[in-house]
Design an enzyme around this catalytic site. Sequence first.
Site, PDB file in Angstrom:
ATOM      1  N   ARG A 116      40.811 -34.345 -30.294  1.00  0.00           N
ATOM      2  CA  ARG A 116      40.066 -34.007 -31.756  1.00  0.00           C
ATOM      3  C   ARG A 116      40.318 -32.326 -31.848  1.00  0.00           C
ATOM      4  O   ARG A 116      40.115 -31.705 -31.190  1.00  0.00           O
ATOM      5  CB  ARG A 116      38.719 -34.494 -31.683  1.00  0.00           C
ATOM      6  CG  ARG A 116      38.170 -34.249 -33.205  1.00  0.00           C
ATOM      7  CD  ARG A 116      38.672 -35.305 -34.120  1.00  0.00           C
ATOM      8  NE  ARG A 116      37.739 -35.584 -35.241  1.00  0.00           N
ATOM      9  CZ  ARG A 116      38.154 -35.872 -36.527  1.00  0.00           C
ATOM     10  NH1 ARG A 116      39.426 -36.258 -36.618  1.00  0.00           N
ATOM     11  NH2 ARG A 116      37.343 -36.197 -37.217  1.00  0.00           N
ATOM     12  N   THR A 403      46.083 -40.626 -41.501  1.00  0.00           N
ATOM     13  CA  THR A 403      45.828 -41.260 -40.196  1.00  0.00           C
ATOM     14  C   THR A 403      46.832 -42.143 -39.938  1.00  0.00           C
ATOM     15  O   THR A 403      47.439 -42.918 -40.851  1.00  0.00           O
ATOM     16  CB  THR A 403      44.392 -41.816 -40.080  1.00  0.00           C
ATOM     17  OG1 THR A 403      43.420 -40.828 -40.615  1.00  0.00           O
ATOM     18  CG2 THR A 403      44.153 -42.061 -38.691  1.00  0.00           C
ATOM     19  N   GLU A 423      43.977 -35.973 -41.339  1.00  0.00           N
ATOM     20  CA  GLU A 423      42.755 -36.027 -41.952  1.00  0.00           C
ATOM     21  C   GLU A 423      43.120 -36.571 -43.537  1.00  0.00           C
ATOM     22  O   GLU A 423      43.247 -37.662 -43.656  1.00  0.00           O
ATOM     23  CB  GLU A 423      41.910 -34.861 -42.124  1.00  0.00           C
ATOM     24  CG  GLU A 423      40.321 -34.983 -42.362  1.00  0.00           C
ATOM     25  CD  GLU A 423      40.010 -35.304 -43.659  1.00  0.00           C
ATOM     26  OE1 GLU A 423      38.752 -35.841 -43.954  1.00  0.00           O
ATOM     27  OE2 GLU A 423      40.891 -35.283 -44.449  1.00  0.00           O
ATOM     28  N   ASP A 444      36.141 -32.966 -42.287  1.00  0.00           N
ATOM     29  CA  ASP A 444      35.338 -34.152 -41.631  1.00  0.00           C
ATOM     30  C   ASP A 444      34.051 -33.869 -41.384  1.00  0.00           C
ATOM     31  O   ASP A 444      32.989 -34.622 -40.918  1.00  0.00           O
ATOM     32  CB  ASP A 444      35.955 -34.808 -40.467  1.00  0.00           C
ATOM     33  CG  ASP A 444      36.751 -36.068 -40.740  1.00  0.00           C
ATOM     34  OD1 ASP A 444      36.678 -36.378 -41.946  1.00  0.00           O
ATOM     35  OD2 ASP A 444      37.554 -36.304 -40.290  1.00  0.00           O
ATOM     36  N   SER A 468      34.446 -38.206 -36.415  1.00  0.00           N
ATOM     37  CA  SER A 468      35.587 -39.281 -36.709  1.00  0.00           C
ATOM     38  C   SER A 468      35.184 -40.692 -36.810  1.00  0.00           C
ATOM     39  O   SER A 468      34.207 -40.938 -36.499  1.00  0.00           O
ATOM     40  CB  SER A 468      36.785 -39.096 -35.730  1.00  0.00           C
ATOM     41  OG  SER A 468      37.641 -40.034 -36.068  1.00  0.00           O
ATOM     42  N   SER A 469      35.941 -41.532 -37.623  1.00  0.00           N
ATOM     43  CA  SER A 469      35.589 -42.903 -37.519  1.00  0.00           C
ATOM     44  C   SER A 469      36.882 -43.518 -36.798  1.00  0.00           C
ATOM     45  O   SER A 469      36.853 -44.693 -36.835  1.00  0.00           O
ATOM     46  CB  SER A 469      35.708 -43.308 -39.079  1.00  0.00           C
ATOM     47  OG  SER A 469      34.599 -42.766 -39.709  1.00  0.00           O
TER      48      SER A 469
END
Length: 585
Positions: A116, A403, A423, A444, A468-469
């Site tokens: 990340r 993404t 993103e 984010d 993050s998801s």
Amino acid sequence: MTARDLNWRILVGLGLLATAPMTSPALAQPVAPSPEAPTGRTAKSIETTTKDMVAAANPLAAQAGREILAAGGSAVDAAIAVQLVLNLVEPQSSGIGGGAFMVFWDGKSVTTLDGRETAPAAAKPERFLGPDGKPMKFYDAVVGGRSVGVPGTVRLLETAHTRWGKLPWKQVMEPAIRLAEDGFAISPRLNGLLSQETYLQNNAVARAYFYEADGKPKAVGTILKNPALAKTLRTIADKGADAFYTGEIAEDIVATVTSHPTNPGDMTLDDLKAYKVVEREPICGTYRTYKVCGMAPPSSGGIAVQQILGILETKDMAAMKPGPEAAHWIAEAGRLAFADRGLYVADPAFVTVPVKGLIDPGYLRSRAALIDENKSMGKAKPGEPPFQKTFLWGPSEGIEFGTSHMSIVDRNGQAVSMTTTIEDGFGSRQMTKSGFLLNNELTDFSFATVEDGKPVANRVEAGKRPRSSMAPTIVLDKDDKLYAVVGSPGGSLIINYVAKALVGILDWRLDPQVAADLPNVGSRNGPTELEAGTEAEGWKAGLEAKGHEVKLIDQNSGIHAIVVTPVGFVGGADSRREGVAIGNN
């Protein structure tokens, strides 16, 4: 032959008829088109192979992965080839200017790597507040250098290759270098997204690369070459990831970030040089007879998917068909998971996240008990998970739209589930002279610094990784053998997309293609969201009768899933996008 062998032989044998892709009308266009707006469905059939398989978001990227697998490469080798080609053919979604999470299965255990992006050392919590102290408008923050985090993808790929690669580093980079030099045909999807894009042309490098002199995007079928990226990749191939984080490439990144005329960033060469990949303990839990493993914080995906599944485990989902009853339970489980996500999850280097408590089976049963089968709870409140310690808290809603995801299994049984991002669509809209777009990952973070008098867990801080998801997932069977590799792009909707696919595969015994193509449903602790343009629209009245506030929205998932069977691999690539699942026999 075991019962499972027989079941899968029947499934594979009849798959072309019984499990053909679901047909549904093209997805409606959103009122305000986003860079990741749907471009319609492409019908796809079930894919089966015997030796290996790669499912990725673009056919050229998947072909690069298959080429590497055919040469004897590992799943990680193939992932590197896929990612670098995606940088070319799907630049709006991922690339070396962004970051990624990798979940890896070596045949015995699961390892996760966190690539990340990080905030520069100069970043402060007030980064996205305007002069009036209020949060900036989203795109005022995104476009420019202010939103760019230190990229992690290149270091992640090298770290994984050092540990699990089989082929030489240069060899796995060659497909992307070749394609960058020779060029590729612009796809309808890329052309459509460029047509909708508002900000990209303001960057001179991007404008010259993607658009004609009259401002129109280069047409479908135009051969697009990227010699600058080819040179960058050759440098990295020769000198390793250090050549990205130091030297000319790093200087180009910093110059691009800091020279924006109205919204410059503050990244330095020291920020790039200091970047490190973090190995994290995977988030693993049981669902029925399966073991489901995903990514730990700063991703909220692994925890939230586990929570949704843990809540659904209290119901006989196999007895339900896709419809309003199943949608009710999936949406209610999503509310509870997103309530906890908003309060508790952030970068664990800055916040003590009660991971053990959030996925504790007893806690999830208590959360499931809050669901009324006849009535929606509306907005859920966060729970009180066990094993808590003192932490900072507060909600925020960072999401990522730019993404991509890949699922790969090699002939030795090793597997990669990797979700990768810049993103928003086309990231910060800043393209380096080195040939790649830079992320806007710092948006984010929560723009607000305080919520209800408490510091927000996901606020901006120096060196911090934004929440993050992304939810790359690996599933093992009751014998701890690899069973499925699943993941999706899609911002905060990723969590619901992956949970839906897993219910489809594990409960409803659907092949991965049909599971991916099921209508998307869920809740992010707001309205119950049904996918517009699909049969889910017919569930609206039934859900509203239970008190749901229902919204019909476009949900452009990109599920890429592989299931391991006794007779080979069965793969699926979401029909909403242009990806494919292919492999070698």
